[in-house]
Design a protein around this motif. Structure first.
Motif, PDB file in Angstrom:
ATOM      1  N   MET A   1       0.769  -1.228  -0.122  1.00 20.75           N
ATOM      2  CA  MET A   1       0.071  -0.018  -0.040  1.00 20.75           C
ATOM      3  C   MET A   1       1.149   1.425   0.102  1.00 20.75           C
ATOM      4  N   LYS A   2       0.394   2.271  -0.661  1.00 17.34           N
ATOM      5  CA  LYS A   2       1.328   3.497  -0.926  1.00 17.34           C
ATOM      6  C   LYS A   2       0.963   4.502   0.205  1.00 17.34           C
ATOM      7  N   LYS A   4       0.368   7.504   0.133  1.00 14.38           N
ATOM      8  CA  LYS A   4      -0.812   8.443  -0.306  1.00 14.38           C
ATOM      9  C   LYS A   4      -2.221   7.870   0.277  1.00 14.38           C
ATOM     10  N   GLU A   5      -2.341   6.577   0.292  1.00  7.13           N
ATOM     11  CA  GLU A   5      -3.392   5.797   0.849  1.00  7.13           C
ATOM     12  C   GLU A   5      -3.440   5.862   2.436  1.00  7.13           C
ATOM     13  N   LEU A   6      -2.491   6.301   2.898  1.00  8.36           N
ATOM     14  CA  LEU A   6      -2.424   6.074   4.660  1.00  8.36           C
ATOM     15  C   LEU A   6      -2.330   7.330   5.163  1.00  8.36           C
ATOM     16  N   GLU A  82       4.239   7.976  -3.098  1.00 13.63           N
ATOM     17  CA  GLU A  82       4.332   6.927  -3.961  1.00 13.63           C
ATOM     18  C   GLU A  82       5.067   5.776  -3.023  1.00 13.63           C
TER      19      GLU A  82
END
Length: 141
Positions: A1-2, A4-6, A82
Motif C-alpha cells: 500500500m502506498k 498516499k493511501e495512509l 508513492e
C-alpha cells in the motif's frame, strides 16, 4: 500500500516565526505531538513535544517568547506519496522516528505515523518491528 493511501493529508503547519507556545497550543488542539514547520508550502523542519520540553521547558525559557526556529528540528527524514508502507516502516526504523512528513516536489502534502502503518493488517509485523526498534533506548558507548 502506498503512503498516499495512509497519510493524513490535512496537516496543520507552523511558521518558524511563531512562538513555541503557539505550537504547543496547536498540538493540544489537534491532539498531536509534532507540527511541521513550513515557509509557505515548503517543509523546513518540525517541532515536537520533545523539542519543546528539552529545548524550552527544561532550560527555563519563556515559551511565549521563544520562536519555533530557535528550537525546531531542521534535519527531517521525509517520504513521498508513492512510497510503499513497507519502505516507510524501514525508514522509520532506520532513523528511529515515529512520524514521516510526506513531501512531493518540495511541498508538504501529508504526514504518516507508525500508528497509520499499524492500522493496515498486512503491515503489522513491519510496523511492530519498526516501533520496537524506534523505542529501544539509546545506551552510552
Amino acid at each position: 500500500m502506498k503512503l498516499k493511501e495512509l497519510m493524513t493529508d490535512n496537516v496543520h503547519c507552523c511558521s518558524p516565526r511563531d512562538t513555541v507556545s503557539e505550537a504547543a497550543k496547536m498540538m493540544r488542539g489537534i491532539n498531536v505531538g509534532i507540527i511541521p514547520v513550513c515557509e509557505g508550502e515548503q517543509l523546513i523542519g518540525v517541532i515536537t513535544d520533545r523539542d519543546i520540553v528539552l529545548n524550552v521547558v527544561a532550560e527555563g525559557k519563556d515559551a511565549n517568547r521563544v520562536l519555533i526556529e530557535n528550537c525546531m528540528s531542521s534535519t527531517v527524514v521525509t517520504s513521498h506519496p508513492e512510497m510503499d508502507a513497507h519502505e516507510a516502516a524501514e525508514l522509520m526504523s532506520e532513523h528511529q522516528v515515529r512520524r514521516l512528513p510526506v513531501v512531493e516536489k518540495g511541498q508538504l502534502v501529508g504526514i504518516v505515523s507508525i500508528g497509520d502503518l499499524a492500522t493496515v493488517g498486512i503491515h503489522e509485523n513491519e510496523a511492530g518491528r519498526a516501533l520496537s526498534e524506534i523505542s529501544v533506548p539509546s545506551r552510552p558507548h
